[in-house]
Design an enzyme around this catalytic site. Sequence first.
Site, PDB file in Angstrom:
ATOM      1  N   ASP A  45      59.677  94.351  21.489  1.00 54.23           N
ATOM      2  CA  ASP A  45      58.347  94.299  21.540  1.00 54.23           C
ATOM      3  C   ASP A  45      57.735  94.848  20.566  1.00 54.23           C
ATOM      4  O   ASP A  45      57.793  96.195  20.196  1.00 54.23           O
ATOM      5  CB  ASP A  45      57.561  94.882  22.813  1.00 54.23           C
ATOM      6  CG  ASP A  45      56.048  94.958  23.148  1.00 54.23           C
ATOM      7  OD1 ASP A  45      55.611  94.306  22.276  1.00 54.23           O
ATOM      8  OD2 ASP A  45      56.065  95.323  24.350  1.00 54.23           O
ATOM      9  N   GLU A 101      67.660 114.308  -0.339  1.00 52.46           N
ATOM     10  CA  GLU A 101      69.000 114.118   0.545  1.00 52.46           C
ATOM     11  C   GLU A 101      69.505 112.719   0.182  1.00 52.46           C
ATOM     12  O   GLU A 101      70.172 112.330   0.874  1.00 52.46           O
ATOM     13  CB  GLU A 101      68.384 114.177   1.821  1.00 52.46           C
ATOM     14  CG  GLU A 101      67.464 113.526   2.507  1.00 52.46           C
ATOM     15  CD  GLU A 101      67.464 113.781   3.897  1.00 52.46           C
ATOM     16  OE1 GLU A 101      68.292 113.666   4.721  1.00 52.46           O
ATOM     17  OE2 GLU A 101      66.153 114.150   4.346  1.00 52.46           O
ATOM     18  N   CYS A 133      65.299 116.814   5.080  1.00 54.42           N
ATOM     19  CA  CYS A 133      63.832 116.596   4.640  1.00 54.42           C
ATOM     20  C   CYS A 133      63.024 118.034   4.300  1.00 54.42           C
ATOM     21  O   CYS A 133      61.803 117.776   3.984  1.00 54.42           O
ATOM     22  CB  CYS A 133      62.971 115.877   5.881  1.00 54.42           C
ATOM     23  SG  CYS A 133      63.938 114.387   6.472  1.00 54.42           S
ATOM     24  N   THR A 174      62.279 103.393  11.133  1.00 54.53           N
ATOM     25  CA  THR A 174      62.095 104.700  10.486  1.00 54.53           C
ATOM     26  C   THR A 174      62.346 104.908   9.130  1.00 54.53           C
ATOM     27  O   THR A 174      62.703 105.891   8.619  1.00 54.53           O
ATOM     28  CB  THR A 174      62.311 106.048  11.388  1.00 54.53           C
ATOM     29  OG1 THR A 174      63.570 106.331  11.500  1.00 54.53           O
ATOM     30  CG2 THR A 174      61.900 106.009  12.833  1.00 54.53           C
ATOM     31  N   SER A 223      67.176 114.727  18.041  1.00 54.28           N
ATOM     32  CA  SER A 223      66.609 115.143  16.662  1.00 54.28           C
ATOM     33  C   SER A 223      65.229 115.344  16.940  1.00 54.28           C
ATOM     34  O   SER A 223      64.492 116.396  16.656  1.00 54.28           O
ATOM     35  CB  SER A 223      66.660 114.190  15.574  1.00 54.28           C
ATOM     36  OG  SER A 223      66.081 112.911  15.598  1.00 54.28           O
ATOM     37  N   HIS A 255      55.721 117.094   8.746  1.00 56.09           N
ATOM     38  CA  HIS A 255      56.680 116.086   8.490  1.00 56.09           C
ATOM     39  C   HIS A 255      56.712 114.981   9.360  1.00 56.09           C
ATOM     40  O   HIS A 255      56.747 115.094  10.443  1.00 56.09           O
ATOM     41  CB  HIS A 255      58.224 116.753   8.360  1.00 56.09           C
ATOM     42  CG  HIS A 255      59.162 115.827   8.148  1.00 56.09           C
ATOM     43  ND1 HIS A 255      59.228 114.949   7.116  1.00 56.09           N
ATOM     44  CD2 HIS A 255      60.425 115.461   8.840  1.00 56.09           C
ATOM     45  CE1 HIS A 255      60.382 114.219   7.210  1.00 56.09           C
ATOM     46  NE2 HIS A 255      61.116 114.476   8.358  1.00 56.09           N
ATOM     47  N   LYS A 264      53.936 114.760  18.684  1.00 55.03           N
ATOM     48  CA  LYS A 264      54.821 115.348  19.660  1.00 55.03           C
ATOM     49  C   LYS A 264      54.991 116.782  19.783  1.00 55.03           C
ATOM     50  O   LYS A 264      55.280 117.377  20.770  1.00 55.03           O
ATOM     51  CB  LYS A 264      56.313 114.452  19.536  1.00 55.03           C
ATOM     52  CG  LYS A 264      56.429 113.315  20.094  1.00 55.03           C
ATOM     53  CD  LYS A 264      57.945 112.823  20.040  1.00 55.03           C
ATOM     54  CE  LYS A 264      58.166 111.363  20.193  1.00 55.03           C
ATOM     55  NZ  LYS A 264      58.174 110.897  21.417  1.00 55.03           N
ATOM     56  N   ASN A 308      59.239 106.500   6.201  1.00 58.48           N
ATOM     57  CA  ASN A 308      59.965 107.765   6.074  1.00 58.48           C
ATOM     58  C   ASN A 308      60.183 108.115   4.586  1.00 58.48           C
ATOM     59  O   ASN A 308      61.226 107.402   4.323  1.00 58.48           O
ATOM     60  CB  ASN A 308      60.921 107.993   6.825  1.00 58.48           C
ATOM     61  CG  ASN A 308      61.483 109.734   7.014  1.00 58.48           C
ATOM     62  OD1 ASN A 308      60.851 110.347   6.312  1.00 58.48           O
ATOM     63  ND2 ASN A 308      62.400 109.618   7.766  1.00 58.48           N
ATOM     64  N   SER A 341      66.382 118.517   9.106  1.00 57.93           N
ATOM     65  CA  SER A 341      67.244 118.313  10.322  1.00 57.93           C
ATOM     66  C   SER A 341      68.476 119.252   9.664  1.00 57.93           C
ATOM     67  O   SER A 341      68.923 119.514   8.344  1.00 57.93           O
ATOM     68  CB  SER A 341      67.782 116.725  10.320  1.00 57.93           C
ATOM     69  OG  SER A 341      66.905 116.181  11.065  1.00 57.93           O
TER      70      SER A 341
HETATM   71  N1  CAA Z   1      55.153  99.605  23.714  1.00 60.20           N
HETATM   72  C1  CAA Z   1      54.835 100.625  23.483  1.00 60.20           C
HETATM   73  N2  CAA Z   1      55.498 101.763  23.175  1.00 60.20           N
HETATM   74  C2  CAA Z   1      56.864 101.618  23.619  1.00 60.20           C
HETATM   75  C3  CAA Z   1      57.417 100.402  23.959  1.00 60.20           C
HETATM   76  C4  CAA Z   1      56.509  98.980  23.781  1.00 60.20           C
HETATM   77  N3  CAA Z   1      56.870  98.019  24.402  1.00 60.20           N
HETATM   78  N4  CAA Z   1      58.777 100.427  24.039  1.00 60.20           N
HETATM   79  C5  CAA Z   1      59.074 101.784  23.705  1.00 60.20           C
HETATM   80  N5  CAA Z   1      57.863 102.429  23.630  1.00 60.20           N
HETATM   81  C6  CAA Z   1      57.719 103.987  23.244  1.00 60.20           C
HETATM   82  C7  CAA Z   1      58.766 104.691  23.975  1.00 60.20           C
HETATM   83  O1  CAA Z   1      57.890 105.056  25.098  1.00 60.20           O
HETATM   84  C8  CAA Z   1      58.798 105.860  23.109  1.00 60.20           C
HETATM   85  O2  CAA Z   1      57.613 106.740  23.223  1.00 60.20           O
HETATM   86  P1  CAA Z   1      57.877 108.149  23.281  1.00 60.20           P
HETATM   87  O3  CAA Z   1      58.404 108.690  22.173  1.00 60.20           O
HETATM   88  O4  CAA Z   1      56.245 108.806  23.386  1.00 60.20           O
HETATM   89  O5  CAA Z   1      58.216 108.385  24.584  1.00 60.20           O
HETATM   90  C9  CAA Z   1      58.719 105.330  21.734  1.00 60.20           C
HETATM   91  O6  CAA Z   1      58.311 103.932  21.819  1.00 60.20           O
HETATM   92  C10 CAA Z   1      60.074 105.265  21.155  1.00 60.20           C
HETATM   93  O7  CAA Z   1      61.114 104.411  22.221  1.00 60.20           O
HETATM   94  P2  CAA Z   1      62.595 104.965  22.340  1.00 60.20           P
HETATM   95  O8  CAA Z   1      62.568 106.650  22.283  1.00 60.20           O
HETATM   96  O9  CAA Z   1      63.051 104.115  23.307  1.00 60.20           O
HETATM   97  O10 CAA Z   1      63.031 104.452  20.750  1.00 60.20           O
HETATM   98  P3  CAA Z   1      64.410 104.433  20.285  1.00 60.20           P
HETATM   99  O11 CAA Z   1      65.571 104.939  21.261  1.00 60.20           O
HETATM  100  O12 CAA Z   1      64.600 103.257  19.823  1.00 60.20           O
HETATM  101  O13 CAA Z   1      64.467 105.547  19.157  1.00 60.20           O
HETATM  102  C11 CAA Z   1      63.991 107.185  17.446  1.00 60.20           C
HETATM  103  C12 CAA Z   1      63.487 106.254  18.473  1.00 60.20           C
HETATM  104  C13 CAA Z   1      64.805 108.328  18.147  1.00 60.20           C
HETATM  105  C14 CAA Z   1      62.878 107.865  16.681  1.00 60.20           C
HETATM  106  C15 CAA Z   1      64.797 106.207  16.278  1.00 60.20           C
HETATM  107  O14 CAA Z   1      64.223 105.463  15.589  1.00 60.20           O
HETATM  108  C16 CAA Z   1      65.644 107.137  15.529  1.00 60.20           C
HETATM  109  O15 CAA Z   1      66.959 107.485  15.713  1.00 60.20           O
HETATM  110  N6  CAA Z   1      65.121 107.429  14.183  1.00 60.20           N
HETATM  111  C17 CAA Z   1      65.838 108.514  13.260  1.00 60.20           C
HETATM  112  C18 CAA Z   1      66.073 109.777  13.726  1.00 60.20           C
HETATM  113  C19 CAA Z   1      64.439 110.573  13.575  1.00 60.20           C
HETATM  114  O16 CAA Z   1      63.653 109.894  13.071  1.00 60.20           O
HETATM  115  N7  CAA Z   1      64.147 111.929  14.073  1.00 60.20           N
HETATM  116  C20 CAA Z   1      63.023 112.454  14.167  1.00 60.20           C
HETATM  117  C21 CAA Z   1      63.299 113.875  14.018  1.00 60.20           C
HETATM  118  S1  CAA Z   1      64.426 114.446  12.857  1.00 60.20           S
HETATM  119  C22 CAA Z   1      63.582 114.541  11.588  1.00 60.20           C
HETATM  120  O17 CAA Z   1      62.418 114.652  11.519  1.00 60.20           O
HETATM  121  C23 CAA Z   1      64.273 114.602  10.065  1.00 60.20           C
HETATM  122  C24 CAA Z   1      64.233 113.188   9.334  1.00 60.20           C
HETATM  123  O18 CAA Z   1      63.307 112.702   8.829  1.00 60.20           O
HETATM  124  C25 CAA Z   1      65.128 112.158  10.133  1.00 60.20           C
END
Ligand code: CAA
Length: 429
Positions: A45, A101, A133, A174, A223, A255, A264, A308, A341
């Site tokens: 979606d 990185e 980062c 991302t 993370s 960041h 968050k 990112n 991280s």
């Molecule tokens: N409409 C609107 N919102 C929706 C939706 C829809 N149809 N379906 C899902 N969502 C929302 C979810 O509710 C969720 O919101 P919340 O976070 O507020 O609960 C959001 O969309 C994301 O959904 P999921 O958690 O299900 O997403 P995902 O499992 O696919 O993974 C992620 C999201 C963990 C960020 C993933 O993209 C990922 O692993 N990214 C890389 C790691 C990362 O960025 N980590 C951040 C912290 S680490 C860091 O900062 C260092 C760095 O740069 C990496």
Amino acid sequence: MTDMTKNVTENPIAANAEVGIDSLALYTPAFYIDLVELARKRGVDPDKFTNGIGQDQQAVAPSNQDIVTMGAAAALKALYFSGETEAAGFHDVGLLIVGTESGVDASKASALFVHDLIGLTPWCRCLEIKEACFGGTAALLTAYDYVKAHPDKKALVIAADIARYGLDTPGEVTQGAGAMAMVVSRDPRLMVLEPHSTAYSASIGDFWRPVYTDMALARGKYSTEQYVDFFGKVWKRYGQETGRTLADFAALCFHLPYTKMGMKAFKPVLDAWELLDEGSSGSLRKEPTDRLRDRYRLSTVYSRRVGNIYSGSLYLGLLSLLDNDPSLQEGDRIGLFSYGSGAVGEFFSGILRPGFRQVLHSDHTRAMLDKRFKLAIDSYERVFQDVVPYGPEDFTTTRQLLDKTNPFILDRVEGQERIYRRLGDSPRW
Ligand code: CAA
């Protein structure tokens, strides 16, 4: 060694010098994808990507761009914005640090390639610094200490990365690519950095990249939890150490691996402040949180379009805030939360200088983003896979996707060495 022998105690100017960011510049490749189109291709979606994650577009780096070429382009802009010119030889710059990185060599610092491409004087210390980062912040704070000790010198800081998780992975939405560059100097025209900061470090497995691959591995949910936890810890301790509260800040920048991430971490602090409000001074206490929420949104405008850029993301957020919020004023304090991280979190701050808007080149930055070319998702998938191999074979980079706004390219890898080229004169910024 003549410079090195001057230290803060010998030089009274240094102890009192205000040091900080004199100029700030972005380079991001001229190619991007639309994340609604990516969502449709992945059977997701689109609201999840645009609202749940908070990303609209994502920069895509062709194989002729890497952290060196992107960093060099950003660095030249930052030097020009700071009033330095190639003709004059950039002789004030005594330190060049690249925080990244996405390093291109396990031994030689990418800063040396950049140093050569942009034509800095050889009388300059060049190095690369790494902590995921957090690398851009590690570079900036090292540059701050250097200029404090050598107030007649400037430092050039580059934070450059290509965020890659892989096609059709949870992290794909991302990704991004780009570089931020900053000139750090005494009496800076943009922002004075304040000396107090609070850092917190712990060895954790939230995100990492083994040396045999250019794609990161992440425990995604973990993370995000760690990011929130680290911010909570450093914000609380920073408050205890300085006595400062939210009311002392005009804005906080975070960041931004994706634009929902910072909020968050910020939301619990904002909510707690509003709860404190009840029964005390009423709307007077609520006012800072409305302003801070709005300015958080303005700090995410560019990240929504670039994605990112790992070590540069915090500074992309700062540039976005400064370019998009006409109500900011000199003397305003901006809080900065850096997270890398692995993991390190640090909170520090800066004060906007009189006339800071004159150093910004907001029209240039907006035009760079507006003039990019959109890639179809099929094309992006091909570009994604056309990368320098992790192996000894020679490789020639693409000539189909050349970015005329960047005079530098990675031409080829030959005999396991990277060959960079300058294609023409610097564009006029
Ligand atoms: N409409 C609107 N919102 C929706 C939706 C829809 N149809 N379906 C899902 N969502 C929302 C979810 O509710 C969720 O919101 P919340 O976070 O507020 O609960 C959001 O969309 C994301 O959904 P999921 O958690 O299900 O997403 P995902 O499992 O696919 O993974 C992620 C999201 C963990 C960020 C993933 O993209 C990922 O692993 N990214 C890389 C790691 C990362 O960025 N980590 C951040 C912290 S680490 C860091 O900062 C260092 C760095 O740069 C990496």
